[in-house]
Motif scaffolding. Sequence first.
Motif, mmCIF file in Angstrom:
data_model
loop_
_atom_site.group_PDB
_atom_site.id
_atom_site.type_symbol
_atom_site.label_atom_id
_atom_site.label_comp_id
_atom_site.label_asym_id
_atom_site.label_seq_id
_atom_site.Cartn_x
_atom_site.Cartn_y
_atom_site.Cartn_z
ATOM 1 N N LEU A 101 0.865 -1.183 0.000
ATOM 2 C CA LEU A 101 0.000 0.000 0.000
ATOM 3 C C LEU A 101 0.897 1.227 0.000
ATOM 4 C CD1 LEU A 101 -2.508 -1.293 2.704
ATOM 5 C CD2 LEU A 101 -2.918 -1.170 0.248
ATOM 6 N N PRO A 102 1.238 1.749 -1.182
ATOM 7 C CA PRO A 102 2.311 2.753 -1.275
ATOM 8 C C PRO A 102 1.919 4.142 -0.766
ATOM 9 C CG PRO A 102 1.345 2.346 -3.435
ATOM 10 C CD PRO A 102 0.692 1.376 -2.497
ATOM 11 N N GLY A 103 0.617 4.507 -0.828
ATOM 12 C CA GLY A 103 0.225 5.842 -0.364
ATOM 13 C C GLY A 103 0.091 5.851 1.140
ATOM 14 N N LYS A 104 0.476 6.951 1.767
ATOM 15 C CA LYS A 104 0.383 7.019 3.222
ATOM 16 C C LYS A 104 0.085 8.448 3.653
ATOM 17 C CE LYS A 104 3.171 6.579 7.428
ATOM 18 N NZ LYS A 104 4.524 6.389 7.958
ATOM 19 N N ALA A 105 -0.917 8.586 4.542
ATOM 20 C CA ALA A 105 -1.196 9.886 5.142
ATOM 21 C C ALA A 105 -1.256 9.688 6.641
ATOM 22 C CB ALA A 105 -2.522 10.442 4.640
ATOM 23 N N VAL A 106 -0.751 10.648 7.384
ATOM 24 C CA VAL A 106 -0.847 10.574 8.844
ATOM 25 C C VAL A 106 -1.816 11.675 9.287
ATOM 26 C CG1 VAL A 106 0.391 10.533 11.025
ATOM 27 C CG2 VAL A 106 1.509 9.720 8.933
ATOM 28 N N VAL A 107 -2.920 11.256 9.893
ATOM 29 C CA VAL A 107 -4.075 12.119 10.109
ATOM 30 C C VAL A 107 -4.413 12.146 11.599
ATOM 31 C CG1 VAL A 107 -6.456 12.532 9.357
ATOM 32 C CG2 VAL A 107 -4.912 11.191 7.917
ATOM 33 N N PRO A 108 -4.777 13.321 12.155
ATOM 34 C CA PRO A 108 -5.279 13.313 13.530
ATOM 35 C C PRO A 108 -6.522 12.432 13.628
ATOM 36 C CG PRO A 108 -4.835 15.567 12.797
ATOM 37 C CD PRO A 108 -4.704 14.671 11.587
ATOM 38 N N ASN A 127 2.623 10.778 2.195
ATOM 39 C CA ASN A 127 3.454 10.163 1.172
ATOM 40 C C ASN A 127 2.641 10.208 -0.112
ATOM 41 O OD1 ASN A 127 5.552 8.889 -0.049
ATOM 42 N ND2 ASN A 127 4.936 6.824 0.586
ATOM 43 N N PRO A 128 2.913 11.194 -0.988
ATOM 44 C CA PRO A 128 1.990 11.537 -2.065
ATOM 45 C C PRO A 128 2.028 10.584 -3.249
ATOM 46 C CG PRO A 128 3.860 13.014 -2.149
ATOM 47 C CD PRO A 128 4.111 12.080 -1.005
ATOM 48 N N VAL A 129 1.513 9.384 -3.044
ATOM 49 C CA VAL A 129 1.372 8.420 -4.136
ATOM 50 C C VAL A 129 -0.118 8.321 -4.443
ATOM 51 C CG1 VAL A 129 1.658 6.014 -4.821
ATOM 52 C CG2 VAL A 129 3.378 7.124 -3.349
#
Lengths: 247, 247, 247
Positions: B127-134, B187-189
């Motif tokens: 899963l190459p895209g990654k966002a870290v969100v509150p 991680n902007p994929v």
Amino acid sequence: MLKATIDAEIFRESIDAIAALVTECRLHTAEDQIRTRSVDTANVAMVSLELQSTAFNSFSATTGELGLDIAKMKNIIGMMGKGDALTLNLLDEERKLELSFGGYRYSISLLDVNTIRKDPNPPGIDLPGKAVVPGDALNNAIKAAAVISDKIALGIDPDAMTFYMEAEGDTDHIKLALGEDELVALNPVRARSLFSIDYLKDMGRVMARADEVEVYLGIDHPVRFVFDIADGNGRVEYLLAPRIEAD
Amino acid sequence: MLKATIDAEIFRESIDAIAALVTECRLHTAEDQIRTRSVDTANVAMVSLELQSTAFNSFSATTGELGLDIAKMKNIIGMMGKGDALTLNLLDEERKLELSFGGYRYSISLLDVNTIRKDPNPPGIDLPGKAVVPGDALNNAIKAAAVISDKIALGIDPDAMTFYMEAEGDTDHIKLALGEDELVALNPVRARSLFSIDYLKDMGRVMARADEVEVYLGIDHPVRFVFDIADGNGRVEYLLAPRIEAD
Amino acid sequence: MLKATIDAEIFRESIDAIAALVTECRLHTAEDQIRTRSVDTANVAMVSLELQSTAFNSFSATTGELGLDIAKMKNIIGMMGKGDALTLNLLDEERKLELSFGGYRYSISLLDVNTIRKDPNPPGIDLPGKAVVPGDALNNAIKAAAVISDKIALGIDPDAMTFYMEAEGDTDHIKLALGEDELVALNPVRARSLFSIDYLKDMGRVMARADEVEVYLGIDHPVRFVFDIADGNGRVEYLLAPRIEAD
């Protein structure tokens, strides 16, 4: 055309005032205001609401008419936080309304105005009695009466100089009389009419937030409630038909 | 063998994380941790939870496997006060678990582990895209989408540098885009997959308490959420299968 | 004759104590107090309540008997604000009771006392064990037991010097023992009886507000709870019959 930004809390207050009586309405836009006038499905009660452009942070509109699904609006309003600024924007040849707040962008389809009842004419009735009552006192009185009856009489007693509310159950009775100390103002013309508690309860919940509610009464005539919203930049009017007092 | 004492609030947090997906689970004990990995009955979602011995006030365990009735645990947890210290103790040849807190001593029967589904294998997916969100922003977005649809798309737009969430009702549409200001990291994929709102709502309630949730995404692939519990002494992972996007 | 004024909160507390067991009662008035003693419809539990004239702001009464609809009272009480002074007044040849508070005046019909069960005789039973327990601890223990069983044993263990509560589910077990540190007082006579949780839950909600509840116990005998209301100017007693402990 409509493009306007408003405090979420003021918009919520406005939608709640309408939602007390109807689930959809025709919203009229003009250069300096938006307004609606709607009658409930049973033809017993009417709500009028005006919101001046001064109630908005920014306001730009032309004359137009939108079909609003009030129930859907209430759902979306539930997502807004206190202090959010809400931007309204007509899209897609005025067939959709976009609501933006926080990072959110809701776009909802408008209703075809031809499927919504036409605006009622404001009835020309003379209601000579008038009392100005704190909104929460009015709402508490309605809730108290609801405990013992489904009908409530509202009246003015010019001798006692009181605005009163009275309800009669099968065996019980309640009376609340507000004198000059508890009223903001009183026009002491004798009045008394009977109303359905169901309608009053829904209106009462909305009126509870108003500092002052003007109550206009006659004898076996409708009651008219008038109060400000949006810090005086808007105005709501409820009109409720009387019920026949049984012997 | 297991004998351990833990802050009631941390235990509650852990059970809630599991309860979002399953009503019973195999809990593995080891010298330095407890952990579980369970799949929901519909095989759509998986929860993994690890709690290190450092999350406990005291911890003593050997390798073992317990059958936990999560629903029953939730009932008992409801009785614990904030700040209570909870002591867990295996009794009766490991057929019962005793929970003591305050003056209370609950002893509950464990489930036969053979009646509980075996631990799933962790799927090997990229899963190459990654966002870290509150966590609370993630939960609010899920609740907002639930108003108009039972499906929600999660995605990453590398051009706009946003993590977004989008839902489509019959006539309405909502989009929430979080940019770099609102994200902890990105991680902007390019990624986009559709998920069932029911599962997300249950997970969202748990994730709302996490400061940061790592969201891993692909294109029409599962989503993986990873977040800490117990002040970093524990870790939860949710995996949710995608739904097919209809044309 | 009865004409008395009382703090709304004290009146609410008194009606709640009675409402835990019965929906109507005979209220006896005397020169220096009002009191009631009523048994629930299943003949399992009894409530006695006395309110001395000192609990009132003003009190004037002669010997008499009123039939009170407790359910109706609870509705009206719901309308009173904190700090309201409530005036009670018998009207209409003692067939109606008027309750005034704020600007409100409720007049409710009294029940014909002949339609209400006669006062039960206070049973003469010896309950040698006694523990004095904070009301909220007692209520929490009852709620904890309700999670796993519909029966609860209350007892005194003179060896361990504890008052205890114990419940047995199909597979689970809970015990709460309060020692001398957590008790206000203990008369360490061995005692143990089993009770229905339903009755205890209703009583527990009321007792939760009492600083101290005296609990009197025997072996397979009723339990008697005694506690003050109205800052010591009133007293409530609950008596609950035991259930037979199955093997």
